[in-house]
Scaffold this active site. Structure first.
Site, PDB file in Angstrom:
ATOM      1  CG  HIS A 127      -2.005  -0.895   1.290  1.00 16.44           C
ATOM      2  ND1 HIS A 127      -1.839  -2.241   1.521  1.00 16.44           N
ATOM      3  CD2 HIS A 127      -3.351  -0.693   1.152  1.00 16.44           C
ATOM      4  CE1 HIS A 127      -3.026  -2.833   1.520  1.00 16.44           C
ATOM      5  NE2 HIS A 127      -3.954  -1.918   1.291  1.00 16.44           N
ATOM      6  CG  ASN A 158       4.358  -4.085   3.044  1.00 13.68           C
ATOM      7  OD1 ASN A 158       3.952  -2.965   3.358  1.00 13.68           O
ATOM      8  ND2 ASN A 158       3.543  -5.069   2.729  1.00 13.68           N
TER       9      ASN A 158
END
Length: 277
Positions: A127, A158
């Site tokens: 994201h 991440n």
């Protein structure tokens, strides 16, 4: 021309005042509504959209789309965003809408990958606008799982330094009332690797950037971070730089709608100590 009597003139003036007031209310209603009873009605104001806008190098493929809570500038050649921008309010950090995990392909975005294009690739669906920033609205939570908001991201990043910066950003937003955030991938000529088994092959970036701007404080400030797309150990400060330095690296122009004196001041300073005080 026949002259109106005084009572008619006063009535006409009063009508103009009411109409003007109504117009101002209508304009203000388009601003981001920080209503704890109805956070899902939040919309970006015109000034917000301007702050979201980043000037890219000439010829960069770009399709802009506004989702609930954030804006994406998408690159159909890379099949990833050029950048994703949003404003994070202090009030939004406190909500607890459940995480969606429903990744979806937006067919209105040219070149948007599908969930399956990342499967067995060795990379996370990373994201740019994190789900934890969108807990204030079910619609915002669902929107942030659009694949136009994703980049191939090493799991070590991440779940490591990138997540740590996301957590820190929420802390800073809660402290400073609001933080503007712009994040995206960084590509250079050596970043030729692509993933995907089908027609769409997202390009793997070598690095990622994130820019932060705080305006609701006594002394406005901004800062940028660049992380390699791999495990990024060490102190967060080691990956910080000024916005000016990042602009020189990318050829981007951030926050150009700010008054020149404010833009020049906040973009020139690498103020990690002030952010992390």
């Amino acid at each position: 021309m026949k002259r109106l009597p005084k009572w008619a003139m006063f009535g006409l003036i009063f009508s103009f005042i009411l109409i003007g007031t109504g117009c101002m209310l209508a304009i203000n209603s388009c601003s981001k509504n920080d209503d704890p009873e109805n956070p899902g009605n939040q919309k970006p104001s015109e000034s917000a959209v301007d702050l979201y806008t980043v000037t890219l190098p000439w010829g960069t493929p770009e399709q802009i789309k506004e989702y609930t809570g954030f804006t994406v500038s998408f690159n159909k050649d890379n099949h990833t965003p050029n950048y994703v921008a949003w404003e994070l309010l202090d009030s939004e950090v406190s909500y607890d809408v459940d995480r969606s995990d429903n990744f979806w392909q937006d067919l209105e975005i040219e070149g948007c990958p599908a969930h399956a294009d990342y499967t067995h690739s060795g990379y996370d669906r990373g994201h740019m606008c994190p789900a934890a920033d969108q807990k204030w609205s079910v619609e915002a939570m669902n929107d942030c799982f659009v694949m136009a908001n994703m980049c191939p991201q090493a799991h070590e990043l991440n779940a490591g330094a990138w997540e740590a910066l996301e957590n820190k950003t929420r802390q800073w937003a809660k402290r400073d009332k609001a933080v503007w955030v712009i994040a995206g991938p960084i590509y250079d000529e050596n970043d030729t690797k692509r993933i995907g088994l089908y027609n769409i092959h997202p390009r793997v970036p070598g690095n990622f950037f994130k820019v932060l701007l705080a305006l609701e404080v006594e002394e406005p400030r901004a800062i940028a971070f660049v992380f390699p797309n791999m495990a990024s150990p060490g102190n967060m400060m080691e990956y910080a730089m000024s916005v000016d330095d990042l602009e020189e690296m990318l050829g981007y122009d951030f926050f150009s709608v700010l008054p020149d004196d404010i833009e020049n001041k906040v973009e020139a300073k690498r103020s990690f100590a002030e952010w992390n005080r």
